[in-house]
Design a protein around this motif. Structure first.
Motif, PDB file in Angstrom:
ATOM      1  N   ARG A  84     -52.653   6.409  49.974  1.00  0.00           N
ATOM      2  CA  ARG A  84     -51.600   7.434  50.022  1.00  0.00           C
ATOM      3  C   ARG A  84     -51.210   7.757  48.591  1.00  0.00           C
ATOM      4  O   ARG A  84     -50.852   6.862  47.808  1.00  0.00           O
ATOM      5  CB  ARG A  84     -50.371   6.953  50.806  1.00  0.00           C
TER       6      ARG A  84
ATOM      7  N   LEU B  68     -49.242   5.524  46.206  1.00  0.00           N
ATOM      8  CA  LEU B  68     -48.157   4.919  46.961  1.00  0.00           C
ATOM      9  C   LEU B  68     -48.636   3.700  47.745  1.00  0.00           C
ATOM     10  O   LEU B  68     -47.928   2.704  47.849  1.00  0.00           O
ATOM     11  CB  LEU B  68     -47.546   5.946  47.925  1.00  0.00           C
TER      12      LEU B  68
ATOM     13  N   GLY C 250     -50.878  12.402  40.611  1.00  0.00           N
ATOM     14  CA  GLY C 250     -49.719  11.718  41.169  1.00  0.00           C
ATOM     15  C   GLY C 250     -49.788  10.235  40.940  1.00  0.00           C
ATOM     16  O   GLY C 250     -50.362   9.762  39.956  1.00  0.00           O
TER      17      GLY C 250
ATOM     18  N   LYS D 124     -46.031  17.199  49.070  1.00  0.00           N
ATOM     19  CA  LYS D 124     -46.985  16.849  48.018  1.00  0.00           C
ATOM     20  C   LYS D 124     -47.455  15.404  48.139  1.00  0.00           C
ATOM     21  O   LYS D 124     -47.737  14.740  47.150  1.00  0.00           O
ATOM     22  CB  LYS D 124     -46.342  17.081  46.645  1.00  0.00           C
ATOM     23  N   ILE D 125     -47.556  14.929  49.370  1.00  0.00           N
ATOM     24  CA  ILE D 125     -48.098  13.595  49.640  1.00  0.00           C
ATOM     25  C   ILE D 125     -49.448  13.755  50.331  1.00  0.00           C
ATOM     26  O   ILE D 125     -49.583  14.531  51.304  1.00  0.00           O
ATOM     27  CB  ILE D 125     -47.136  12.780  50.518  1.00  0.00           C
ATOM     28  N   SER D 126     -50.470  13.079  49.828  1.00  0.00           N
ATOM     29  CA  SER D 126     -51.824  13.147  50.393  1.00  0.00           C
ATOM     30  C   SER D 126     -52.228  11.790  50.941  1.00  0.00           C
ATOM     31  O   SER D 126     -51.902  10.747  50.367  1.00  0.00           O
ATOM     32  CB  SER D 126     -52.835  13.574  49.319  1.00  0.00           C
TER      33      SER D 126
ATOM     34  N   ALA E 146     -48.925  10.458  46.005  1.00  0.00           N
ATOM     35  CA  ALA E 146     -47.807  11.408  45.951  1.00  0.00           C
ATOM     36  C   ALA E 146     -47.771  12.087  44.589  1.00  0.00           C
ATOM     37  O   ALA E 146     -47.905  11.427  43.552  1.00  0.00           O
ATOM     38  CB  ALA E 146     -46.485  10.704  46.206  1.00  0.00           C
ATOM     39  N   ASP E 147     -47.565  13.410  44.617  1.00  0.00           N
ATOM     40  CA  ASP E 147     -47.351  14.182  43.395  1.00  0.00           C
ATOM     41  C   ASP E 147     -45.868  14.091  43.048  1.00  0.00           C
ATOM     42  O   ASP E 147     -45.005  14.515  43.828  1.00  0.00           O
ATOM     43  CB  ASP E 147     -47.775  15.627  43.630  1.00  0.00           C
ATOM     44  N   THR E 148     -45.540  13.541  41.886  1.00  0.00           N
ATOM     45  CA  THR E 148     -44.138  13.322  41.505  1.00  0.00           C
ATOM     46  C   THR E 148     -43.606  14.369  40.529  1.00  0.00           C
ATOM     47  O   THR E 148     -42.542  14.186  39.944  1.00  0.00           O
ATOM     48  CB  THR E 148     -43.982  11.931  40.863  1.00  0.00           C
TER      49      THR E 148
ATOM     50  N   HIS F  29     -39.660  11.383  47.636  1.00  0.00           N
ATOM     51  CA  HIS F  29     -40.821  12.202  47.293  1.00  0.00           C
ATOM     52  C   HIS F  29     -40.799  13.499  48.086  1.00  0.00           C
ATOM     53  O   HIS F  29     -40.323  13.551  49.226  1.00  0.00           O
ATOM     54  CB  HIS F  29     -42.122  11.443  47.598  1.00  0.00           C
TER      55      HIS F  29
ATOM     56  N   GLU G 143     -42.226  15.656  50.463  1.00  0.00           N
ATOM     57  CA  GLU G 143     -43.197  15.358  51.521  1.00  0.00           C
ATOM     58  C   GLU G 143     -44.319  16.378  51.592  1.00  0.00           C
ATOM     59  O   GLU G 143     -45.373  16.109  52.200  1.00  0.00           O
ATOM     60  CB  GLU G 143     -42.481  15.265  52.873  1.00  0.00           C
TER      61      GLU G 143
END
Length: 496
Positions: A327, A309, A306, A211-213, A329-331, A207, A209
């Motif tokens: 968590r 996760l 997203g 674009k991970i919230s 993630a925008d994929t 992923h 990193e």
């Protein structure tokens, strides 16, 4: 006539021919009249049969004149040919070769001799036109003995002619046209091109990193209800995740509502700022401003599109400050992390094109560029990690998938290159054979650079446009080494 008789007659004819030649020289007879004098003399001695044999012998002894159509033209000095009339660089015309002429590929250049008859003298003068002057002949094995005339050495090898103006360089090897043809010597030009050698390495999807919230709390709270969101589920920005009650949220919300009633949004110790610091969603603050009442519970929303996760939130749980609830993630964009061997790392540059393929998606190829080269070598595998960023609009690439990565490596600018076969590499020395023309070859030490696609970079030793040998070059190098070894053991050859 018997065999013995014919034998005696042939001997008499030969003697008569010699006598006729001597007599013609004394009498200043033109050489073209000798066959007639020979026939008449023999006829007087032996009759018509002998005259016929003399006639045949005289015709056989005469010079055979080439006949037939011109089949090609050859260079006066070199083994170079043309189908049409042509001139050399110094203005000399190519020699016409007729159909009846025998062409030899062994030995040096042929001389075109014209015999001129002088009626005042008994000798003929050969004149050589359009040829270099031969200074002397040298030993083919590099020994110091020379000869002013053609000869052979003890092994039957022809001495090599040395022409006027030929370089006396000990490293230069002269090879006859016949040997060049039999050995299969091939040449090509050193050219300026770019070297590209694809590097095939394994990779894995990760992923992005950036674009991970993480959804977490800034104060203690009780989880009242978790939305129907599970790990791995797709999610949209603004979608509810969890509803919770927190004492700090309620206190700050009541203070802000009181400030609104007295007409101040900043008074009362900065209640609005406290709400913002606690991470209360903007929608909740807008509701307080609209209704004038603080909400009892606060609902947290998804900050981006997203996939989930991780989900750690559970109904009724007590969440501590800083505890992670989700968590996400925008994929839409993913990273390909590839492992490049240490010895290949110098060939990889930032911005280099890369092609990524997956075994689970046959027939599809994703193209991108090298975004980052990690400044660390893995001690266990002696590899470095590189990062390739790829768009993933349909979500086909998922985290931890294995990938086959092809990276376009090599110099971005053009360099002087020759084919791999042109370089003789002994490990501590690299040699290229340069064709100087006219059968002369010179071994040169070179400094090589990158290799790729069957080409090798020449950093020093050969210039662009020079002709290099790409086939049978080891034979020429061996002869050069033998010549150098013999020259070191023997004194410099003296010209005759």
């Amino acid at each position: 006539m018997s065999v013995l008789g014919r034998t005696l007659m042939v001997g008499l004819i030969a003697g008569s021919a010699g006598f006729a030649g001597i007599w013609a020289g004394d009498q200043r007879v033109v050489p073209g009249d000798i066959p007639g004098l020979l026939r008449s003399s023999v006829a007087r001695l032996f009759g018509s049969d002998a005259e016929a044999m003399a006639t045949h012998g005289a015709e056989t002894a005469s010079v055979v004149v080439p006949e037939g159509a011109v089949i090609y033209y050859r260079h006066p000095d070199e083994a170079t040919y043309s189908l049409v009339p042509k001139s050399t660089a110094d203005g000399r015309t190519y020699l016409a070769v007729l159909a009846s002429e025998d062409v030899s590929f062994d030995g040096g250049p042929k001389a075109t001799n014209t015999v001129v008859a002088d009626t005042s003298l008994s000798d003929t003068v050969p004149v050589t036109a359009g040829e270099k002057r031969i200074l002397y002949y040298r030993n083919p094995m590099g020994l110091p003995d020379t000869s002013p005339t053609p000869k052979k050495d003890s092994m039957g090898m022809d001495y090599i002619p040395v022409y006027d103006g030929e370089e006396a360089d000990g490293s230069t090897v002269t090879v006859s046209a016949g040997k060049i043809q039999r050995s299969g010597v091939k040449t090509t030009l050193a050219a300026r091109t770019t070297i590209s050698q694809p590097i095939m390495v394994p990779g894995v999807v990760e992923h992005d990193e950036r674009k991970i919230s993480v959804i977490s709390l800034r104060t203690e709270a009780f989880v009242e209800k978790v939305a129907d969101v599970t790990t791995g589920a797709p999610i949209k920005a603004g979608q509810p995740l969890v509803t919770l009650y927190a004492k700090e949220f309620a206190t700050a919300g009541a203070q802000y509502a009181a400030d609104l009633k007295i007409g101040s949004k900043t008074g009362g110790g900065g209640a609005l700022q406290r709400l913002l610091n606690l991470g209360v969603p903007a929608e909740m603050i807008a509701e307080i401003e609209k209704t004038g009442k603080p909400p009892l519970s606060v609902t947290l929303m998804a900050p981006r599109d997203g996939v989930v996760l991780e989900r750690m939130a559970v109904d009724g749980m007590m969440a501590e400050a800083g505890e992670t609830l989700f968590r996400i993630a925008d994929t839409s964009t993913v990273w390909i992390i590839a492992d490049v061997p240490e010895y290949e790392l110098a060939s990889v540059q930032r911005g280099a094109a890369a092609t990524v393929r997956f075994r689970s998606m046959p027939g599809r190829a994703f193209t991108g560029k090298v975004d980052e080269i990690y400044p660390e070598i893995q001690a266990e595998t002696r590899t470095a990690k590189i990062r390739i960023e790829l768009p993933n609009p349909d979500g086909a690439m998922i985290a931890h998938m294995y990938a086959d990565v092809e990276i376009a490596a090599g110099a971005a600018e053009s360099v002087v290159t020759v084919p791999d076969s042109a370089v003789i590499d002994s490990g501590d020395r690299q040699v290229v054979i340069v064709d100087l023309g006219e059968g002369r070859f010179e071994p040169r030490d070179v400094q090589i650079g990158q290799r790729g696609a069957g080409m090798v970079e020449i950093r020093q030793g050969v210039a662009e446009g020079e002709t290099v040998v790409v086939s049978a070059n080891f034979l020429i190098d061996a002869e050069s080494n033998l010549k150098a070894a013999l020259s070191a053991l023997t004194p410099v050859e003296a010209q005759p």
